[in-house]
Design a protein around this motif. Structure first.
Motif, PDB file in Angstrom:
ATOM      1  N   LEU A  59       0.842  -1.197   0.000  1.00 40.87           N
ATOM      2  CA  LEU A  59       0.000   0.000   0.000  1.00 40.87           C
ATOM      3  C   LEU A  59       0.871   1.238   0.000  1.00 40.87           C
ATOM      4  CD1 LEU A  59      -2.509  -1.166   2.744  1.00 40.87           C
ATOM      5  CD2 LEU A  59      -2.938  -1.062   0.301  1.00 40.87           C
ATOM      6  N   ASP A  60       0.366   2.267  -0.634  1.00 38.63           N
ATOM      7  CA  ASP A  60       1.064   3.545  -0.669  1.00 38.63           C
ATOM      8  C   ASP A  60       0.008   4.638  -0.582  1.00 38.63           C
ATOM      9  OD1 ASP A  60       3.117   5.380  -0.891  1.00 38.63           O
ATOM     10  OD2 ASP A  60       3.133   5.337  -3.082  1.00 38.63           O
ATOM     11  N   ALA A  61       0.286   5.679   0.166  1.00 39.57           N
ATOM     12  CA  ALA A  61      -0.645   6.801   0.282  1.00 39.57           C
ATOM     13  C   ALA A  61       0.154   8.097   0.274  1.00 39.57           C
ATOM     14  CB  ALA A  61      -1.461   6.693   1.566  1.00 39.57           C
ATOM     15  N   LYS A  62      -0.421   9.097  -0.374  1.00 41.33           N
ATOM     16  CA  LYS A  62       0.251  10.395  -0.383  1.00 41.33           C
ATOM     17  C   LYS A  62      -0.783  11.507  -0.457  1.00 41.33           C
ATOM     18  CE  LYS A  62       1.076  10.528  -5.360  1.00 41.33           C
ATOM     19  NZ  LYS A  62       2.058  10.599  -6.416  1.00 41.33           N
ATOM     20  N   LYS A  63      -0.391  12.651   0.055  1.00 39.64           N
ATOM     21  CA  LYS A  63      -1.226  13.853   0.023  1.00 39.64           C
ATOM     22  C   LYS A  63      -1.163  14.444  -1.366  1.00 39.64           C
ATOM     23  CE  LYS A  63      -3.140  17.582   2.120  1.00 39.64           C
ATOM     24  NZ  LYS A  63      -4.223  17.857   1.207  1.00 39.64           N
ATOM     25  N   ARG A  64      -2.304  14.890  -1.853  1.00 39.75           N
ATOM     26  CA  ARG A  64      -2.359  15.588  -3.149  1.00 39.75           C
ATOM     27  C   ARG A  64      -2.294  17.089  -2.900  1.00 39.75           C
ATOM     28  NH1 ARG A  64      -4.887  12.453  -7.589  1.00 39.75           N
ATOM     29  NH2 ARG A  64      -5.725  14.442  -8.272  1.00 39.75           N
ATOM     30  N   SER A  65      -2.110  17.857  -3.944  1.00 45.53           N
ATOM     31  CA  SER A  65      -1.966  19.306  -3.791  1.00 45.53           C
ATOM     32  C   SER A  65      -3.264  19.981  -3.345  1.00 45.53           C
ATOM     33  CB  SER A  65      -1.459  19.925  -5.096  1.00 45.53           C
ATOM     34  OG  SER A  65      -2.362  19.638  -6.144  1.00 45.53           O
ATOM     35  N   THR A  66      -4.413  19.369  -3.632  1.00 43.77           N
ATOM     36  CA  THR A  66      -5.694  19.937  -3.222  1.00 43.77           C
ATOM     37  C   THR A  66      -5.947  19.600  -1.755  1.00 43.77           C
ATOM     38  OG1 THR A  66      -6.509  19.575  -5.465  1.00 43.77           O
ATOM     39  CG2 THR A  66      -8.156  20.006  -3.771  1.00 43.77           C
ATOM     40  N   ASP A 107      -5.000  14.346  12.755  1.00 48.12           N
ATOM     41  CA  ASP A 107      -3.714  14.056  12.111  1.00 48.12           C
ATOM     42  C   ASP A 107      -3.105  12.745  12.586  1.00 48.12           C
ATOM     43  OD1 ASP A 107      -3.871  16.297  10.560  1.00 48.12           O
ATOM     44  OD2 ASP A 107      -2.540  17.514  11.830  1.00 48.12           O
ATOM     45  N   GLU A 108      -3.206  12.450  13.888  1.00 48.51           N
ATOM     46  CA  GLU A 108      -2.594  11.229  14.415  1.00 48.51           C
ATOM     47  C   GLU A 108      -3.322   9.964  13.954  1.00 48.51           C
ATOM     48  OE1 GLU A 108      -5.522  12.699  17.506  1.00 48.51           O
ATOM     49  OE2 GLU A 108      -3.902  13.638  16.374  1.00 48.51           O
ATOM     50  N   GLN A 109      -4.538  10.106  13.454  1.00 52.42           N
ATOM     51  CA  GLN A 109      -5.302   8.954  12.965  1.00 52.42           C
ATOM     52  C   GLN A 109      -5.345   8.884  11.436  1.00 52.42           C
ATOM     53  OE1 GLN A 109      -9.166   9.126  14.756  1.00 52.42           O
ATOM     54  NE2 GLN A 109      -8.371   8.900  16.839  1.00 52.42           N
ATOM     55  N   LEU A 110      -4.783   9.872  10.770  1.00 48.61           N
ATOM     56  CA  LEU A 110      -4.863   9.933   9.310  1.00 48.61           C
ATOM     57  C   LEU A 110      -4.084   8.799   8.634  1.00 48.61           C
ATOM     58  CD1 LEU A 110      -6.033  11.456   6.922  1.00 48.61           C
ATOM     59  CD2 LEU A 110      -4.004  12.912   6.947  1.00 48.61           C
ATOM     60  N   HIS A 111      -2.874   8.517   9.107  1.00 47.49           N
ATOM     61  CA  HIS A 111      -2.049   7.474   8.497  1.00 47.49           C
ATOM     62  C   HIS A 111      -2.755   6.115   8.523  1.00 47.49           C
ATOM     63  CE1 HIS A 111       1.501   4.719   8.191  1.00 47.49           C
ATOM     64  NE2 HIS A 111       1.765   5.551   7.186  1.00 47.49           N
ATOM     65  N   PRO A 112      -3.223   5.631   9.681  1.00 48.70           N
ATOM     66  CA  PRO A 112      -3.945   4.351   9.655  1.00 48.70           C
ATOM     67  C   PRO A 112      -5.241   4.426   8.848  1.00 48.70           C
ATOM     68  CG  PRO A 112      -3.917   5.251  11.886  1.00 48.70           C
ATOM     69  CD  PRO A 112      -3.029   6.112  11.043  1.00 48.70           C
ATOM     70  N   TYR A 113      -5.903   5.555   8.860  1.00 45.89           N
ATOM     71  CA  TYR A 113      -7.146   5.703   8.101  1.00 45.89           C
ATOM     72  C   TYR A 113      -6.876   5.513   6.603  1.00 45.89           C
ATOM     73  CZ  TYR A 113     -11.826   7.522   7.104  1.00 45.89           C
ATOM     74  OH  TYR A 113     -13.129   7.645   6.696  1.00 45.89           O
ATOM     75  N   LEU A 114      -5.796   6.137   6.119  1.00 43.97           N
ATOM     76  CA  LEU A 114      -5.455   6.039   4.702  1.00 43.97           C
ATOM     77  C   LEU A 114      -5.050   4.620   4.300  1.00 43.97           C
ATOM     78  CD1 LEU A 114      -3.371   9.305   4.222  1.00 43.97           C
ATOM     79  CD2 LEU A 114      -5.636   8.823   3.265  1.00 43.97           C
ATOM     80  N   LEU A 115      -4.387   3.899   5.200  1.00 48.19           N
ATOM     81  CA  LEU A 115      -3.864   2.578   4.856  1.00 48.19           C
ATOM     82  C   LEU A 115      -4.761   1.420   5.301  1.00 48.19           C
ATOM     83  CD1 LEU A 115      -0.073   3.186   5.480  1.00 48.19           C
ATOM     84  CD2 LEU A 115      -1.326   3.235   3.328  1.00 48.19           C
ATOM     85  N   ILE A 116      -5.869   1.721   5.945  1.00 45.74           N
ATOM     86  CA  ILE A 116      -6.816   0.664   6.350  1.00 45.74           C
ATOM     87  C   ILE A 116      -8.174   0.899   5.702  1.00 45.74           C
ATOM     88  CG2 ILE A 116      -8.029  -0.430   8.271  1.00 45.74           C
ATOM     89  CD1 ILE A 116      -5.573   0.379  10.037  1.00 45.74           C
ATOM     90  N   GLU A 117      -8.770   2.041   5.961  1.00 46.82           N
ATOM     91  CA  GLU A 117     -10.135   2.288   5.473  1.00 46.82           C
ATOM     92  C   GLU A 117     -10.199   2.520   3.966  1.00 46.82           C
ATOM     93  OE1 GLU A 117     -12.760   1.706   7.277  1.00 46.82           O
ATOM     94  OE2 GLU A 117     -11.436   1.284   8.952  1.00 46.82           O
ATOM     95  N   CYS A 118      -9.263   3.265   3.429  1.00 47.33           N
ATOM     96  CA  CYS A 118      -9.294   3.535   1.982  1.00 47.33           C
ATOM     97  C   CYS A 118      -9.098   2.265   1.155  1.00 47.33           C
ATOM     98  CB  CYS A 118      -8.278   4.612   1.622  1.00 47.33           C
ATOM     99  SG  CYS A 118      -8.710   6.239   2.312  1.00 47.33           S
ATOM    100  N   GLN A 146     -10.720 -12.102   1.185  1.00 43.18           N
ATOM    101  CA  GLN A 146     -10.746 -10.782   1.820  1.00 43.18           C
ATOM    102  C   GLN A 146      -9.369 -10.499   2.428  1.00 43.18           C
ATOM    103  OE1 GLN A 146     -13.435  -8.799   1.573  1.00 43.18           O
ATOM    104  NE2 GLN A 146     -12.313  -7.165   2.557  1.00 43.18           N
ATOM    105  N   ILE A 147      -8.890  -9.297   2.307  1.00 40.83           N
ATOM    106  CA  ILE A 147      -7.591  -8.906   2.853  1.00 40.83           C
ATOM    107  C   ILE A 147      -7.814  -8.165   4.158  1.00 40.83           C
ATOM    108  CG2 ILE A 147      -5.527  -7.501   2.480  1.00 40.83           C
ATOM    109  CD1 ILE A 147      -5.842  -8.049  -0.520  1.00 40.83           C
ATOM    110  N   ASP A 148      -7.057  -8.542   5.186  1.00 41.81           N
ATOM    111  CA  ASP A 148      -7.132  -7.899   6.496  1.00 41.81           C
ATOM    112  C   ASP A 148      -6.171  -6.700   6.495  1.00 41.81           C
ATOM    113  OD1 ASP A 148      -7.268  -7.167   9.154  1.00 41.81           O
ATOM    114  OD2 ASP A 148      -6.268  -8.974   9.903  1.00 41.81           O
ATOM    115  N   PHE A 149      -6.682  -5.536   6.107  1.00 44.09           N
ATOM    116  CA  PHE A 149      -5.827  -4.357   6.008  1.00 44.09           C
ATOM    117  C   PHE A 149      -5.364  -3.871   7.384  1.00 44.09           C
ATOM    118  CE2 PHE A 149      -8.141  -4.275   1.962  1.00 44.09           C
ATOM    119  CZ  PHE A 149      -7.056  -4.260   1.099  1.00 44.09           C
ATOM    120  N   LEU A 150      -6.167  -4.080   8.414  1.00 42.77           N
ATOM    121  CA  LEU A 150      -5.744  -3.738   9.776  1.00 42.77           C
ATOM    122  C   LEU A 150      -4.563  -4.614  10.180  1.00 42.77           C
ATOM    123  CD1 LEU A 150      -6.035  -2.275  12.471  1.00 42.77           C
ATOM    124  CD2 LEU A 150      -7.804  -3.941  13.095  1.00 42.77           C
ATOM    125  N   GLY A 151      -4.644  -5.913   9.888  1.00 42.08           N
ATOM    126  CA  GLY A 151      -3.538  -6.825  10.197  1.00 42.08           C
ATOM    127  C   GLY A 151      -2.275  -6.456   9.440  1.00 42.08           C
TER     128      GLY A 151
END
Length: 174
Positions: A59-66, A107-118, A146-151
């Protein structure tokens, strides 16, 4: 029951203002890159073959300019080999991306949110594409479990912590 000046009960007046609920919208999703190699057909192997399928997920996540927009990429590598001879049957590599608008996530929950929920939102579409591509490639449709993204997220945190601990450990004395 006591009433305030506007007629509302004391219980309502005492309730603190609730924080805004997290909000996520999928703005776009698309196949960024995909490769399917039917090695079985290239080699001309005949007969019944029992496949051994290995699935790797990154998985990879990054902020966009918007503002409030993020791009999350689900990267799959699916390698299928015959159980008996170990010959490769097919190789499927795909990068599937989603663009998300995310609001009200601390902010402290954004990283797991992006890599689990998205990735959870993207996965049904990825599963369908994998099934269609393998079927169209001449194999039975591959229906991913099914993939366990939390795991996966927890494993990555443990791996990083172990790597960091190993780097910061003093060298052993001989």
């Amino acid at each position: 029951m006591a009433e305030t000046e506007n007629g509302a009960g004391a219980d309502q007046a005492a309730q603190p203002a609730q924080a805004a609920q997290p909000k996520m919208n999928v703005l776009a999703q698309f196949v960024r890159d995909m490769s399917f190699e039917n090695i079985l057909a290239q080699k001309g192997v005949q007969g019944e073959v029992q496949p051994d399928v290995q699935v790797q997920v990154n998985l990879d996540a990054k902020k966009r300019s918007t503002e409030n927009q993020y791009e999350v990429v689900l990267k799959l590598k699916i390698d299928s080999k015959s159980k008996s001879a170990g010959e490769q049957l097919f190789l499927l590599e795909m990068d599937y991306a989603g663009v998300f608008n995310i609001e009200n996530v601390p902010d402290e929950q954004l990283h797991p949110y992006l890599l689990i929920e998205c990735p959870r939102m993207l996965f049904p579409f990825v599963r369908r594409i994998v099934s269609d591509v393998t079927r169209d490639g001449g194999f039975p449709p591959l229906n991913l479990e099914q993939i366990d993204f939390l795991g996966l997220y927890r494993q990555e945190l443990q791996r990083r912590a172990a790597a960091q601990a190993q780097q910061s450990a003093p060298p052993a004395q001989a």
